[in-house]
Design an enzyme around this catalytic site. Structure first.
Site, PDB file in Angstrom:
ATOM      1  CG  ASN A  40      -1.904 -20.013  -9.832  1.00 57.83           C
ATOM      2  OD1 ASN A  40      -2.527 -19.054  -9.370  1.00 57.83           O
ATOM      3  ND2 ASN A  40      -1.233 -20.860  -9.076  1.00 57.83           N
ATOM      4  CD  GLU A  86      -8.059 -21.000   2.151  1.00 58.25           C
ATOM      5  OE1 GLU A  86      -8.796 -21.435   1.230  1.00 58.25           O
ATOM      6  OE2 GLU A  86      -6.833 -21.170   2.165  1.00 58.25           O
ATOM      7  CE1 TYR A 113      -2.405 -17.452  -1.280  1.00 61.50           C
ATOM      8  CE2 TYR A 113      -2.614 -15.113  -1.768  1.00 61.50           C
ATOM      9  CZ  TYR A 113      -2.770 -16.436  -2.148  1.00 61.50           C
ATOM     10  OH  TYR A 113      -3.304 -16.732  -3.372  1.00 61.50           O
ATOM     11  CG  HIS A 160      -6.913 -19.678  -3.140  1.00 62.51           C
ATOM     12  ND1 HIS A 160      -5.754 -20.160  -2.574  1.00 62.51           N
ATOM     13  CD2 HIS A 160      -7.902 -19.936  -2.240  1.00 62.51           C
ATOM     14  CE1 HIS A 160      -6.034 -20.674  -1.376  1.00 62.51           C
ATOM     15  NE2 HIS A 160      -7.327 -20.547  -1.154  1.00 62.51           N
ATOM     16  CE  LYS A 205      -4.248 -17.301  -6.769  1.00 63.06           C
ATOM     17  NZ  LYS A 205      -2.912 -17.930  -6.962  1.00 63.06           N
TER      18      LYS A 205
HETATM   19  P1  ADP Z   1      -1.887 -23.643  -4.668  1.00 59.66           P
HETATM   20  O1  ADP Z   1      -2.455 -22.283  -5.029  1.00 59.66           O
HETATM   21  O2  ADP Z   1      -1.893 -24.576  -5.850  1.00 59.66           O
HETATM   22  O3  ADP Z   1      -2.559 -24.248  -3.451  1.00 59.66           O
HETATM   23  P2  ADP Z   1       0.347 -22.926  -2.944  1.00 59.66           P
HETATM   24  O4  ADP Z   1      -0.656 -22.832  -1.857  1.00 59.66           O
HETATM   25  O5  ADP Z   1       1.549 -23.769  -2.697  1.00 59.66           O
HETATM   26  O6  ADP Z   1      -0.344 -23.443  -4.307  1.00 59.66           O
HETATM   27  O7  ADP Z   1       0.879 -21.472  -3.336  1.00 59.66           O
HETATM   28  C1  ADP Z   1       0.016 -20.374  -3.337  1.00 59.66           C
HETATM   29  C2  ADP Z   1       0.261 -19.554  -4.578  1.00 59.66           C
HETATM   30  O8  ADP Z   1       1.590 -19.051  -4.560  1.00 59.66           O
HETATM   31  C3  ADP Z   1       0.177 -20.290  -5.913  1.00 59.66           C
HETATM   32  O9  ADP Z   1      -1.144 -20.433  -6.378  1.00 59.66           O
HETATM   33  C4  ADP Z   1       1.009 -19.425  -6.816  1.00 59.66           C
HETATM   34  O10 ADP Z   1       0.268 -18.297  -7.267  1.00 59.66           O
HETATM   35  C5  ADP Z   1       2.100 -18.908  -5.875  1.00 59.66           C
HETATM   36  N1  ADP Z   1       3.349 -19.664  -5.898  1.00 59.66           N
HETATM   37  C6  ADP Z   1       3.583 -20.879  -5.354  1.00 59.66           C
HETATM   38  N2  ADP Z   1       4.861 -21.246  -5.504  1.00 59.66           N
HETATM   39  C7  ADP Z   1       5.491 -20.249  -6.163  1.00 59.66           C
HETATM   40  C8  ADP Z   1       6.838 -20.034  -6.631  1.00 59.66           C
HETATM   41  N3  ADP Z   1       7.803 -20.929  -6.444  1.00 59.66           N
HETATM   42  N4  ADP Z   1       7.121 -18.887  -7.282  1.00 59.66           N
HETATM   43  C9  ADP Z   1       6.155 -17.971  -7.469  1.00 59.66           C
HETATM   44  N5  ADP Z   1       4.874 -18.112  -7.056  1.00 59.66           N
HETATM   45  C10 ADP Z   1       4.527 -19.228  -6.419  1.00 59.66           C
HETATM   46 MG    MG Z   2      -2.607 -23.451  -1.492  1.00 61.62          MG
END
Ligand code: ADP
Ligand code: MG
Length: 162
Positions: free
Chosen positions: A127, A141, A50, A130, A10
C-alpha cells in the site's frame, strides 16, 4: 495542536518512482517537511518499527511478512509537521486496504489490491506508504528514524497563512 508525524514511502513506492508525487500531496496540503532521508534498514531495525503491537493486531504472520517487505529496498523517511498532522496525514494516505481506500487518497490512487489478494499470495498488502497512527506511535517512530540534528524547525510560507 501542532504535531509531528512519520511517513515512510515503502520500497515499492520508491521503486515505482512515486516519491515526488507523494511528497507533493503533503506539501500541497500545507504540511511542513521537518526531516527527510533515504534509508535501507535491516531486519533488526524493522523490528523496532513494526513492534509486537502489529502481531497483536494483525497476527504474527503479517508482522513477519512486513519485516521482510520493509527491507526489500530503500525507503524514504519523512517527518511532517502541521496542525493535527497525524490525523491529516492518515486522511491523505487513506485506509490500510488499497481496494477500499477512496480515490484521491495515496493508497486509493496508486494501488488497488485487497486483503484477500495479499492473503492468497501470502504477501503483505502493498500500500505504498506508512503513516504513524497516533501520538504515541508518532513520537516513537520519529525518534526511531531521526536523530535531533536531522529534524529542523523553520518557517515556511505556510506559517504566514495560518
Ligand atoms: P496501517 O499501515 O494502515 O496503519 P496497520 O498498522 O494495521 O495498517 O498494518 C501495517 C501494514 O501491514 C499495512 O500498511 C499493510 O501493509 C500490512 N497489513 C495489514 N494487515 C494485513 C493483512 N491482513 N494482510 C497482509 N498485510 C497486511
Ligand atoms: Mg499502522
Amino acid at each position: 495542536m501542532q504535531e509531528r508525524t512519520l511517513v515512510l514511502i515503502k520500497p515499492e513506492g520508491v521503486q515505482r518512482h512515486l516519491v515526488g508525487k507523494i511528497i507533493s500531496r503533503f506539501e500541497d496540503a500545507g504540511l511542513k517537511i521537518v526531516g527527510m532521508k533515504q534509508v535501507w534498514v535491516d531486519k533488526e531495525f524493522a523490528k523496532k518499527h513494526y513492534t509486537e503491537d502489529i502481531a497483536e493486531r494483525r497476527g504474527e504472520k503479517v508482522r513477519e511478512q512486513l519485516l521482510n517487505y520493509i527491507i526489500e529496498g530503500p525507503v524514504i523517511a519523512i517527518a511532517l509537521e502541521g496542525v493535527n498532522a497525524i490525523e491529516n496525514v492518515r486522511k491523505i494516505v487513506g485506509g490500510t486496504e488499497p481496494k477500499s481506500a477512496p480515490p484521491g487518497t495515496i493508497r486509493g490512487d496508486f494501488a488497488h489490491v485487497s486483503f484477500a489478494y495479499a492473503d492468497a499470495k501470502n504477501i503483505p498488502v502493498k500500500n505504498i506508504i506508512h503513516a504513524s497512527s497516533d501520538e504515541k506511535d508518532a513520537k516513537h517512530e520519529i525518534k526511531l528514524w531521526f536523530n535531533e540534528k536531522e529534524l529542523h524547525s523553520y518557517k515556511t510560507i505556510q506559517d504566514f497563512f495560518m
